[in-house]
Design an enzyme around this catalytic site. Structure first.
Site, mmCIF file in Angstrom:
data_model
loop_
_atom_site.group_PDB
_atom_site.id
_atom_site.type_symbol
_atom_site.label_atom_id
_atom_site.label_comp_id
_atom_site.label_asym_id
_atom_site.label_seq_id
_atom_site.Cartn_x
_atom_site.Cartn_y
_atom_site.Cartn_z
ATOM 1 N N CYS A 26 0.814 -1.229 0.000
ATOM 2 C CA CYS A 26 0.000 0.000 0.000
ATOM 3 C C CYS A 26 0.845 1.275 0.000
ATOM 4 C CB CYS A 26 -0.951 0.014 1.185
ATOM 5 S SG CYS A 26 -2.118 -1.348 1.161
ATOM 6 N N HIS A 63 -3.169 7.418 1.705
ATOM 7 C CA HIS A 63 -3.578 6.104 1.222
ATOM 8 C C HIS A 63 -4.945 5.809 1.812
ATOM 9 C CE1 HIS A 63 -4.031 1.937 0.572
ATOM 10 N NE2 HIS A 63 -3.737 1.579 1.797
ATOM 11 N N ASN A 85 -10.016 0.059 -0.442
ATOM 12 C CA ASN A 85 -8.551 0.136 -0.421
ATOM 13 C C ASN A 85 -8.014 -0.441 -1.731
ATOM 14 O OD1 ASN A 85 -5.815 -0.237 0.027
ATOM 15 N ND2 ASN A 85 -6.055 -1.013 2.104
HETATM 16 N N1 ACO Z 1 -18.725 -8.168 8.799
HETATM 17 C C1 ACO Z 1 -19.239 -8.406 10.020
HETATM 18 N N2 ACO Z 1 -18.485 -8.722 11.079
HETATM 19 C C2 ACO Z 1 -17.153 -8.786 10.889
HETATM 20 C C3 ACO Z 1 -16.551 -8.546 9.635
HETATM 21 C C4 ACO Z 1 -17.397 -8.234 8.570
HETATM 22 N N3 ACO Z 1 -16.938 -7.983 7.334
HETATM 23 N N4 ACO Z 1 -15.223 -8.678 9.779
HETATM 24 C C5 ACO Z 1 -14.982 -8.979 11.054
HETATM 25 N N5 ACO Z 1 -16.145 -9.058 11.725
HETATM 26 C C6 ACO Z 1 -16.343 -9.363 13.151
HETATM 27 C C7 ACO Z 1 -15.206 -10.159 13.736
HETATM 28 O O1 ACO Z 1 -15.349 -11.518 13.454
HETATM 29 C C8 ACO Z 1 -15.340 -9.827 15.192
HETATM 30 O O2 ACO Z 1 -16.356 -10.638 15.732
HETATM 31 P P1 ACO Z 1 -16.222 -11.269 17.226
HETATM 32 O O3 ACO Z 1 -16.150 -10.068 18.127
HETATM 33 O O4 ACO Z 1 -17.461 -12.055 17.350
HETATM 34 O O5 ACO Z 1 -14.959 -12.057 17.188
HETATM 35 C C9 ACO Z 1 -15.854 -8.386 15.202
HETATM 36 O O6 ACO Z 1 -16.389 -8.152 13.885
HETATM 37 C C10 ACO Z 1 -14.780 -7.369 15.480
HETATM 38 O O7 ACO Z 1 -13.634 -7.674 14.669
HETATM 39 P P2 ACO Z 1 -12.339 -6.807 14.734
HETATM 40 O O8 ACO Z 1 -11.345 -7.367 13.788
HETATM 41 O O9 ACO Z 1 -11.955 -6.642 16.151
HETATM 42 O O10 ACO Z 1 -12.926 -5.437 14.163
HETATM 43 P P3 ACO Z 1 -12.249 -4.038 14.077
HETATM 44 O O11 ACO Z 1 -13.053 -3.030 14.780
HETATM 45 O O12 ACO Z 1 -10.774 -4.091 14.408
HETATM 46 O O13 ACO Z 1 -12.394 -3.720 12.535
HETATM 47 C C11 ACO Z 1 -11.022 -3.722 10.550
HETATM 48 C C12 ACO Z 1 -11.778 -4.547 11.586
HETATM 49 C C13 ACO Z 1 -12.034 -2.883 9.798
HETATM 50 C C14 ACO Z 1 -10.291 -4.637 9.601
HETATM 51 C C15 ACO Z 1 -10.029 -2.805 11.282
HETATM 52 O O14 ACO Z 1 -9.249 -3.517 12.193
HETATM 53 C C16 ACO Z 1 -9.133 -2.085 10.341
HETATM 54 O O15 ACO Z 1 -9.554 -1.265 9.564
HETATM 55 N N6 ACO Z 1 -7.832 -2.319 10.399
HETATM 56 C C17 ACO Z 1 -6.895 -1.676 9.513
HETATM 57 C C18 ACO Z 1 -6.546 -2.624 8.494
HETATM 58 C C19 ACO Z 1 -6.452 -2.048 7.113
HETATM 59 O O16 ACO Z 1 -7.175 -1.186 6.703
HETATM 60 N N7 ACO Z 1 -5.519 -2.565 6.385
HETATM 61 C C20 ACO Z 1 -5.317 -2.207 5.046
HETATM 62 C C21 ACO Z 1 -3.929 -2.403 4.622
HETATM 63 S S1 ACO Z 1 -2.815 -1.587 5.659
HETATM 64 C C22 ACO Z 1 -3.113 -0.069 5.389
HETATM 65 O O17 ACO Z 1 -3.444 0.211 4.323
HETATM 66 C C23 ACO Z 1 -2.926 0.889 6.451
#
Ligand code: ACO
Length: 325
Positions: free
Chosen positions: A115, A252, A282
């Site tokens: 990224c 980004h 993304n």
């Molecule tokens: N739909 C519904 N529920 C979901 C989904 C989905 N698509 N995905 C995960 N869940 C659930 C999980 O299973 C979890 O359930 P549980 O509590 O029963 O175990 C719950 O939602 C919470 O999951 P988390 O992973 O803790 O959710 P979080 O609030 O951290 O959000 C996310 C997840 C959106 C991926 C977040 O962590 C994030 O944006 N991280 C940054 C990652 C990123 O953007 N990376 C891109 C590349 S790196 C960069 O570009 C910077």
């Protein structure tokens, strides 16, 4: 003091025709539009057609950038393509783009920093220009991430999309101070200790397969805000500028919460952040030039303004460029 500056003289972008909304994804995995919008800000993403490859997206973005720069393809002496989803293992996607644009001179190569790829490519191009080794450079970010997603994994498949963006960088003379147009500072970093937090579980020399993207989202999130705020601070310091002097941040586009968190940490008002993640999710190395092109074409970014580009991605890699438009 007379110095060479790399000035953006043209921008262009391309998104594949097919749109996949959150509602469409609800039909594939156990998720909801509400969850995706609340956690990420994403509403839809574009998906490449089956017969489209990354270089096809890159070429359209490049042609649009050349047109806006008023340059003919034959005037380009270097092409750098940032991508993690190349057409083939080799040759590089950049040489394929070169062929499709009808260019037979100069050089072309790919840069792989996931990224952060566009920041790495822009920094590389700037160094070639400052060294006097290139005059007009096409810097392209192009990705078809839909082909490395596990469409059964709801934690990742909702986050990414396909697209391409490009800029033309042209060598111009400057005075050496921060009133010059062009790239005034750039910083790139990496820390390979975190490679297990965001990676693809396949590869030529390991599994012999392409693999699928895997991510520990929460951990990535924490590192992203800290690293991005810190590297933006570095380029501001390099130019002796403060965050109040930033006109636009073009980040980004990974997740709206990361963008908001970084702006808050930098004490930059959210109105100064260009946000397009809701429209194309993304798109990895393509996301900065896609957002940049939109903000230039709709008149938000105007000559003389201070613009910061920043990104973080797998590796981890991260970086920022500060430009005067
Ligand atoms: N739909 C519904 N529920 C979901 C989904 C989905 N698509 N995905 C995960 N869940 C659930 C999980 O299973 C979890 O359930 P549980 O509590 O029963 O175990 C719950 O939602 C919470 O999951 P988390 O992973 O803790 O959710 P979080 O609030 O951290 O959000 C996310 C997840 C959106 C991926 C977040 O962590 C994030 O944006 N991280 C940054 C990652 C990123 O953007 N990376 C891109 C590349 S790196 C960069 O570009 C910077």
């Amino acid at each position: 003091m007379n110095v060479i500056r790399s000035v953006v003289t043209g921008t262009g972008s391309y998104l594949p025709e097919k749109i996949l909304t959150n509602y469409d994804i609800e039909q594939k995995v156990d998720t909801t539009d509400e969850w995706i919008v609340e956690r990420t800000g994403i509403k839809q993403r574009h998906i490449a057609a089956q017969d489209e490859v990354t270089s096809d997206l890159a070429v359209i973005a490049a042609e649009r950038a050349l047109l806006s720069a008023g340059l003919d393809a034959s005037e380009i002496d270097l092409i750098i393509v940032a991508t993690s989803t190349p057409d083939q293992t080799f040759p590089s996607t950049a040489t394929t783009v070169q062929r499709k644009l009808g260019i037979t001179r100069g050089a072309a190569f790919d840069v792989q920093a996931v990224c952060s790829g566009f920041i790495y490519a822009l920094t590389t191009a700037d160094n070639f220009i400052k060294a006097g080794q290139a005059k007009n450079v096409l810097v392209i970010g192009a990705e078809i991430f839909s082909r490395i997603l596990d469409w059964e994994d709801r934690t990742t498949c909702v986050l990414f999309g396909d697209g391409a963006g490009a800029v033309v960088l042209t060598a111009m003379s400057g005075t050496g101070n921060v009133s010059d147009r062009g790239i005034l500072a750039s910083r790139i970093h990496s820390d390979g200790r975190y490679s297990n937090l965001l990676y693809v579980d396949g590869g030529v020399s390991s599994t012999g397969t392409v693999g699928h993207l895997r991510m520990k989202g929460k951990e990535v999130f924490k590192h992203a805000v800290l690293n991005l705020a810190s590297v933006v601070g570095e380029v501001l310091e390099d130019c002796n500028l403060s965050s109040e002097q930033i006109d636009w941040i073009v980040p980004h586009q990974a997740n709206k919460r990361i963008l908001d968190g970084t702006a808050r940490k930098l004490k930059v008002s959210p109105e100064k952040v260009v946000i397009t993640v809701q429209k194309h999710a993304n798109t990895s190395a393509a996301s900065i030039p896609l957002a940049l092109d939109e903000a230039v074409r709709d008149g938000r970014i105007t000559p003389g303004q201070v613009v910061i580009l920043e990104a973080m991605g797998g590796g981890f890699t991260w970086g920022a460029c500060l430009l005067r438009w």
